[in-house]
Design a protein around this motif. Sequence first.
Motif, PDB file in Angstrom:
ATOM      1  N   TYR A  19       0.683  -1.218  -0.244  1.00  0.00           N
ATOM      2  CA  TYR A  19      -0.667   0.125   0.051  1.00  0.00           C
ATOM      3  C   TYR A  19       0.804   1.587  -0.329  1.00  0.00           C
ATOM      4  O   TYR A  19       0.245   2.584  -0.008  1.00  0.00           O
ATOM      5  CB  TYR A  19      -1.130   0.046   1.096  1.00  0.00           C
ATOM      6  N   ALA A  20       1.968   1.686   0.099  1.00  0.00           N
ATOM      7  CA  ALA A  20       2.616   1.781   0.014  1.00  0.00           C
ATOM      8  C   ALA A  20       3.394   3.161  -1.260  1.00  0.00           C
ATOM      9  O   ALA A  20       3.009   4.926  -1.081  1.00  0.00           O
ATOM     10  CB  ALA A  20       5.055   1.695   0.939  1.00  0.00           C
ATOM     11  N   GLU A  21       2.559   2.534  -2.414  1.00  0.00           N
ATOM     12  CA  GLU A  21       2.391   3.719  -3.323  1.00  0.00           C
ATOM     13  C   GLU A  21       1.516   4.275  -3.107  1.00  0.00           C
ATOM     14  O   GLU A  21       1.300   5.827  -4.109  1.00  0.00           O
ATOM     15  CB  GLU A  21       2.941   2.663  -4.441  1.00  0.00           C
ATOM     16  N   ALA A  22       0.143   4.262  -2.923  1.00  0.00           N
ATOM     17  CA  ALA A  22      -0.871   5.167  -3.118  1.00  0.00           C
ATOM     18  C   ALA A  22      -1.331   6.017  -1.973  1.00  0.00           C
ATOM     19  O   ALA A  22      -1.036   6.557  -2.139  1.00  0.00           O
ATOM     20  CB  ALA A  22      -2.761   3.574  -2.573  1.00  0.00           C
ATOM     21  N   ILE A  23       0.035   4.943  -1.011  1.00  0.00           N
ATOM     22  CA  ILE A  23      -0.108   6.182   0.396  1.00  0.00           C
ATOM     23  C   ILE A  23       1.058   7.673  -0.309  1.00  0.00           C
ATOM     24  O   ILE A  23       0.534   8.486   0.719  1.00  0.00           O
ATOM     25  CB  ILE A  23       0.173   5.171   1.437  1.00  0.00           C
ATOM     26  N   ARG A  24       1.743   7.053  -0.798  1.00  0.00           N
ATOM     27  CA  ARG A  24       3.209   8.022  -1.338  1.00  0.00           C
ATOM     28  C   ARG A  24       2.341   9.147  -2.485  1.00  0.00           C
ATOM     29  O   ARG A  24       2.461  10.217  -2.680  1.00  0.00           O
ATOM     30  CB  ARG A  24       3.594   7.356  -2.256  1.00  0.00           C
ATOM     31  N   LYS A  25       1.430   8.704  -2.872  1.00  0.00           N
ATOM     32  CA  LYS A  25       0.557   9.795  -4.218  1.00  0.00           C
ATOM     33  C   LYS A  25      -0.136  10.182  -3.266  1.00  0.00           C
ATOM     34  O   LYS A  25      -0.617  11.301  -4.066  1.00  0.00           O
ATOM     35  CB  LYS A  25      -0.456   7.997  -5.228  1.00  0.00           C
ATOM     36  N   PHE A  26      -1.132   9.569  -2.515  1.00  0.00           N
ATOM     37  CA  PHE A  26      -2.137  10.317  -1.506  1.00  0.00           C
ATOM     38  C   PHE A  26      -1.523  11.572  -0.657  1.00  0.00           C
ATOM     39  O   PHE A  26      -2.164  13.007  -0.896  1.00  0.00           O
ATOM     40  CB  PHE A  26      -2.440   9.987  -0.268  1.00  0.00           C
ATOM     41  N   ASN A  27      -0.175  11.641  -0.556  1.00  0.00           N
ATOM     42  CA  ASN A  27       1.085  12.372  -0.118  1.00  0.00           C
ATOM     43  C   ASN A  27       1.335  13.206  -0.604  1.00  0.00           C
ATOM     44  O   ASN A  27       2.715  14.385  -0.328  1.00  0.00           O
ATOM     45  CB  ASN A  27       1.929  11.190   0.685  1.00  0.00           C
ATOM     46  N   SER A  28       1.331  12.984  -1.881  1.00  0.00           N
ATOM     47  CA  SER A  28       1.865  14.328  -2.461  1.00  0.00           C
ATOM     48  C   SER A  28       1.560  15.288  -3.287  1.00  0.00           C
ATOM     49  O   SER A  28       0.015  15.202  -3.015  1.00  0.00           O
ATOM     50  CB  SER A  28       2.593  13.432  -3.902  1.00  0.00           C
TER      51      SER A  28
END
Length: 232
Positions: A223-232
């Motif tokens: 889920y790290a990539e989805a969280i990175r996109k959310f946080n960008s």
Amino acid sequence: MVIKCILIDDEPFALNLLEDDLSMFPNVEVLAKFTSTLPVREYLRNHEVDLIFTDIQMPEILGTQFIRSLENIPLVIFTTAYHQYAVEGFELNVVDYLTKPIRKERLGVALDKVSARLELTKNSAQSPVSDYFTINVEYQKVKILVDDVSHVEGLKDYVKIHLVNRAQPLLTRMNLRGMAEVLSNFSFLRIHNSYIVNTSKISTIHSSKLFLGEVSLPIGKKYAEAIRKFNS
């Protein structure tokens, strides 16, 4: 809030004893007592009942079977001298399971649980906010305001719904995938195999965990990539 309850037990002495114990609680009103489940169904159709106290070992039908057969079930507390039905009581999601002889302190704890559940239901029903979802909790459909949810925790066939204004989470029989579908129309984010968070409650995000105020939750690798996109 007055708790309107009925009592079911095939032993009149046990009924009278429980009624006497309940008389010590000013917020409890005993509407009726039954030594058989047969007339209870009709009574429930014609009266507003918040809570049923029922024995399990009844002559015509087990208390567990009787509860399963009802529609629009009030809150339920099982009273029994037998411990072997505790698991089934948990599966039925009853408020509590009291073993005889019932201690008054233990009865008070059970009634506190009932009061909390009724208050939650009342507050949800009165709220004008449209952002909510509905789940089954302890025999009742409960409306949960999205803004009240901090995060959701998966426990195999159950999920815990953690609320910002309630110390104890709500427990409902559903897996986390099903819960994700319920929350799909709102701003929630899956961060781990075991966690879904309300994005409006996220305070800090690190590489391997995030914080909801003082609550720290792990971030799963997939889920790290989805969280990175959310946080960008």
